[in-house]
Enzyme design. Structure first.
Site, PDB file in Angstrom:
ATOM      1  CG  HIS A  40       3.656  -9.915  -1.949  1.00 60.37           C
ATOM      2  ND1 HIS A  40       3.318  -9.471  -0.864  1.00 60.37           N
ATOM      3  CD2 HIS A  40       2.551  -9.322  -2.810  1.00 60.37           C
ATOM      4  CE1 HIS A  40       2.242  -8.346  -0.884  1.00 60.37           C
ATOM      5  NE2 HIS A  40       1.769  -8.413  -2.117  1.00 60.37           N
TER       6      HIS A  40
ATOM      7  CD  GLN B  28      -5.292  -0.766  -6.477  1.00 57.97           C
ATOM      8  OE1 GLN B  28      -4.566  -0.851  -7.662  1.00 57.97           O
ATOM      9  NE2 GLN B  28      -5.258  -1.888  -5.732  1.00 57.97           N
TER      10      GLN B  28
ATOM     11  CE  LYS C 184      -5.059 -11.452   0.585  1.00 61.62           C
ATOM     12  NZ  LYS C 184      -6.202 -10.477   0.669  1.00 61.62           N
TER      13      LYS C 184
END
Ligand code: PAF
Length: 282
Positions: free
Chosen positions: A37, A61, A149
């Protein structure tokens, strides 16, 4: 650096920055910040006049049996890291602020979500695309930063941005890895010490896939079989969710690697589901 809790305040800050002619960078996250991050934030800092990082564990989600409740929430520590990386604002709304009532409107990105995590986590990408569309509308960024990723997520968001004319530059940022090769992920925090060591098998299997392609192997089934064999020989109780070779652009499975391909996998080590991927060219 300021922590902003409401949509109206965030909108005001973004509008003022735009008025001042500043380029707005958005780094969407669910918090539990790690070096991956920070890489996104630093990239945004180097390219934008104002950097907004969203920290929101998005309920829509997560599947019913997934880790929404357990997902690490570490806002204080995150704020310190974000500040150090040069973030100007953290947008950290509550679930009530983002979803004051049951959302009846969703964003579905077809085709790109048929395989990989789209197949094993039904509804996941609908939740991701919907919240990212909301974050785009709230913060109105010029540029938004996503880690490679989450390869399928990146492709989904890129396509949503194009199809719905958000006009945002989507910036992919390479995967940051631990020294032994394990891809940085907030979920690595779930791993026991033993599973943490064993988790390196994911990146090792991708390295093997890269070597096979480099040495001329084009058969997807041969590549997948070799990866699975390696994983199960090193971690016999690993649960392979999927190992897949897909077209880098369409995210549809390919039988042979004849062009750019994404080799992706999801594997449970202990009770932690990890994902990783690599892009290869024949
Ligand atoms: O990658 C993530 O952390 C999340 O899926 C995102 C993009 C912040 C949406 O909730």
């Amino acid at each position: 650096m300021r922590i902003v809790r409401t949509i109206s305040e965030m909108r005001g800050i973004s509008a003022a920055a735009r008025h001042e002619g500043k380029l707005i960078g958005l780094v969407p996250t669910m918090g539990a910040l790690h070096a991956g991050h920070i890489e996104l934030a630093l990239k945004a800092r180097s390219e934008c006049g104002i950097v907004i990082m969203s920290i929101f564990v998005n309920p829509i989600q997560f599947g019913p049996n997934e880790d929404y409740k357990a997902y690490p929430r570490t806002l204080e520590a995150d704020a310190a890291k974000a500040q150090e990386a040069g973030v100007d604002y953290i947008f950290a709304p509550s679930a009530q602020e983002m979803y004051p009532r049951e959302p009846l409107t969703h964003v579905d990105v077809d085709k790109l979500t048929e395989h990989l995590c789209g197949a094993s986590r039904p509804g996941h990408f609908r939740g991701v695309a919907t919240v990212v569309a909301k974050l785009f509308n709230i913060t109105r960024p010029d540029r938004a930063y996503f880690v490679m990723k989450d390869a399928q997520q990146l492709r989904v968001i890129r396509r949503m941005n194009e199809d719905l004319d958000f006009g945002i530059t989507i910036v992919p940022v390479p995967i940051v890895r631990e020294d032994d090769g394990l891809a940085m992920s907030s979920r690595n925090a779930y791993l026991s010490a033993m599973d943490r060591e064993r988790a390196v098998v994911l990146s090792r299997s991708l390295k093997l896939a890269q070597q096979l392609v480099a040495s001329g192997e084009t058969s997807s089934s041969a590549i997948k079989a070799a990866m699975e064999k390696l994983i199960l020989s090193e971690v016999p109780d690993a649960k392979v969710d999927y190992i897949e070779v897909v077209d880098d652009d369409t995210v549809q499975p390919v039988q042979r690697v004849t062009g750019p391909a994404l080799i992706a996998l999801a594997v449970k080590i202990g009770s932690t589901r990890l994902i990783d991927n690599v892009t290869v060219r024949p």
